[in-house]
Design a protein around this motif. Structure first.
Motif, PDB file in Angstrom:
ATOM      1  N   SER A 273      24.207  37.928  39.987  1.00 43.05           N
ATOM      2  CA  SER A 273      25.189  36.713  39.378  1.00 43.05           C
ATOM      3  C   SER A 273      26.465  36.511  40.044  1.00 43.05           C
ATOM      4  CB  SER A 273      25.111  36.864  37.807  1.00 43.05           C
ATOM      5  OG  SER A 273      23.441  37.315  36.763  1.00 43.05           O
ATOM      6  N   TRP A 274      26.870  37.828  40.467  1.00 45.67           N
ATOM      7  CA  TRP A 274      28.701  37.203  40.527  1.00 45.67           C
ATOM      8  C   TRP A 274      28.364  36.772  41.877  1.00 45.67           C
ATOM      9  CZ3 TRP A 274      31.107  39.059  45.312  1.00 45.67           C
ATOM     10  CH2 TRP A 274      32.750  38.905  44.835  1.00 45.67           C
ATOM     11  N   LEU A 275      26.946  36.673  42.604  1.00 46.49           N
ATOM     12  CA  LEU A 275      27.304  36.736  44.175  1.00 46.49           C
ATOM     13  C   LEU A 275      27.432  34.984  43.824  1.00 46.49           C
ATOM     14  CD1 LEU A 275      24.447  39.098  46.340  1.00 46.49           C
ATOM     15  CD2 LEU A 275      27.809  38.479  46.862  1.00 46.49           C
ATOM     16  N   ALA A 276      26.532  34.532  43.195  1.00 48.73           N
ATOM     17  CA  ALA A 276      25.979  33.305  42.686  1.00 48.73           C
ATOM     18  C   ALA A 276      27.654  32.199  42.157  1.00 48.73           C
ATOM     19  CB  ALA A 276      25.164  32.556  42.006  1.00 48.73           C
ATOM     20  N   ALA A 277      28.223  33.045  41.864  1.00 48.02           N
ATOM     21  CA  ALA A 277      29.772  32.366  40.889  1.00 48.02           C
ATOM     22  C   ALA A 277      30.254  32.834  41.822  1.00 48.02           C
ATOM     23  CB  ALA A 277      29.678  33.616  39.748  1.00 48.02           C
ATOM     24  N   HIS A 278      30.508  33.781  42.776  1.00 46.01           N
ATOM     25  CA  HIS A 278      30.930  33.871  44.286  1.00 46.01           C
ATOM     26  C   HIS A 278      30.997  32.877  45.453  1.00 46.01           C
ATOM     27  CE1 HIS A 278      33.155  36.282  41.552  1.00 46.01           C
ATOM     28  NE2 HIS A 278      33.997  36.233  41.951  1.00 46.01           N
ATOM     29  N   ALA A 279      29.924  31.752  45.172  1.00 48.48           N
ATOM     30  CA  ALA A 279      29.157  31.239  46.365  1.00 48.48           C
ATOM     31  C   ALA A 279      30.433  30.262  47.507  1.00 48.48           C
ATOM     32  CB  ALA A 279      28.049  30.739  45.491  1.00 48.48           C
ATOM     33  N   HIS A 280      31.557  29.591  47.088  1.00 49.87           N
ATOM     34  CA  HIS A 280      31.815  28.975  47.685  1.00 49.87           C
ATOM     35  C   HIS A 280      32.817  29.702  48.680  1.00 49.87           C
ATOM     36  CE1 HIS A 280      33.695  31.079  43.995  1.00 49.87           C
ATOM     37  NE2 HIS A 280      35.157  30.553  44.564  1.00 49.87           N
ATOM     38  N   GLU A 281      33.074  30.926  47.902  1.00 52.18           N
ATOM     39  CA  GLU A 281      33.933  32.131  48.782  1.00 52.18           C
ATOM     40  C   GLU A 281      33.256  32.272  50.549  1.00 52.18           C
ATOM     41  OE1 GLU A 281      35.624  34.972  47.080  1.00 52.18           O
ATOM     42  OE2 GLU A 281      35.463  34.414  45.271  1.00 52.18           O
ATOM     43  N   GLU A 282      33.304  33.045  51.394  1.00 55.08           N
ATOM     44  CA  GLU A 282      33.152  33.802  52.251  1.00 55.08           C
ATOM     45  C   GLU A 282      32.730  35.292  52.355  1.00 55.08           C
ATOM     46  OE1 GLU A 282      31.402  32.340  55.114  1.00 55.08           O
ATOM     47  OE2 GLU A 282      32.253  30.064  54.328  1.00 55.08           O
ATOM     48  N   ILE A 283      31.577  35.368  51.227  1.00 54.86           N
ATOM     49  CA  ILE A 283      31.859  36.820  51.135  1.00 54.86           C
ATOM     50  C   ILE A 283      30.938  37.432  52.095  1.00 54.86           C
ATOM     51  CG2 ILE A 283      31.263  38.169  49.411  1.00 54.86           C
ATOM     52  CD1 ILE A 283      33.091  36.642  48.147  1.00 54.86           C
TER      53      ILE A 283
END
Length: 324
Positions: A273-283
């Motif tokens: 869930s966290w990764l999906a919410a931050h998909a717009h970032e270059e993680i």
């Protein structure tokens, strides 16, 4: 080859599962269940018992008592058996049958609390009973909720293992129970990998981070009393997971051939869930800690009727998650 004389002397420290295909992001799961206790709690159990021995609190024939939802109880059962101590585990009705049977098989006495404390729920009732047993019987309480040996075990082992295996990890997902694992790893990363984000994964219904209490049926993560050792300044973000999502994630992982425990399902669900919410970032690469394996959850998370009774038949139909 490893040769050991006590079960707590063995643990697989460097096993990571690549969940990139499952998660759609470089996510590596640090598996902590491959030891004789079957969970990450072997680290805390070993650390706290050793510290009590150094202080002289534990002597031959001493009786240990601890409140546990299951995994620490199993770990302390085997440490006590191999060290010549008696052990009494105070748990509650949410403890899985497998964990209770394993503790009793290793000689532990299991006390099950069924009536919650009026303010602090089942955990409060467990702690109340532990205090009474100590006062009346002279038992030694390690007190995992306040014992520095709990978080220090992970500062000395789990944190360095993650940093050494993935020095470029952008984010680490850690489940919050007593917060021993969370605090130990977070402290280590703050000192040695300050660029790594620490995300705490909690369950809906847990009060750890100030959210309201609610029914929780899957043991492991979450609590009815704010953990005394929690220092939220070490945590960059917090995500709460519904138990139904824990079940979905555990069962979805079995379709990949991996059978993990409820705590692991919660952590992985939160990470996704966290990764999906931050998909717009270059993680960059992410690491999640898997505290346990699934064999002790066969009568709960992996039992269709148990799931249907608690979360509804519809959950079992999601993407074919029915087991039987």
């Amino acid at each position: 080859m490893p040769i050991i004389s006590a079960p707590q002397d063995f643990n697989t420290d460097d096993l990571f599962v690549d969940l990139r295909r499952f998660a759609g992001h470089p996510l590596y799961l640090k598996c902590e269940g491959f030891n004789f206790a079957g969970s990450i709690k072997i680290k805390a159990a070993r650390s706290m018992v050793a510290a009590a021995e150094r202080r002289g609190d534990l002597k031959p024939g001493s009786t240990l008592v601890e409140s546990s939802s299951g995994n620490l109880g199993v770990a302390l059962s085997l440490v006590a058996a191999s060290s010549g101590y008696h052990f009494v585990c105070v748990t509650d009705s949410r403890c899985t049958l497998g964990a209770r049977q394993l503790m009793e098989t290793m000689g532990a006495e299991v006390r099950i609390v069924t009536e919650p404390h009026p303010e602090h729920g089942l955990l409060g009732a467990r702690i109340e009973l532990v205090r009474r047993l100590c006062a009346e019987r002279g038992f030694v309480w390690l007190n995992q909720y306040e014992n520095a040996g709990n978080w220090r075990a992970h500062y000395e082992t789990t944190g360095p293992q993650i940093a050494g295996g993935f020095p470029d990890a952008a984010v680490v997902f850690i489940g919050a129970g007593t917060t021993g694992t969370l605090m130990g790893v977070a402290r280590y990363l703050r000192e040695h990998r300050p660029g790594t984000r620490v995300v705490a994964i909690d369950t809906v219904g847990s009060v750890t981070f100030g959210t309201p209490p609610a029914r929780r049926m899957i043991p492991g993560l979450g609590t009815g009393i704010r953990p005394p050792m929690l220092d939220a300044s070490y945590v960059d973000d917090v995500l709460h997971v519904e138990e139904a999502d824990t079940v979905r994630t555990c069962r979805a992982l079995t379709r990949e051939g991996f059978c993990f425990g409820g705590s692991t399902g919660t952590v992985v669900s939160g990470a996704l869930s966290w990764l999906a919410a931050h998909a717009h970032e270059e993680i960059g690469p992410a690491v999640a800690i898997a505290p346990d394996l699934g064999d002790r959850y066969l009568d709960t998370v992996y039992h269709d009727q148990w799931v249907a009774d608690l979360y509804g038949e519809d959950l079992l139909e999601d993407d074919g998650l029915r087991v039987l």
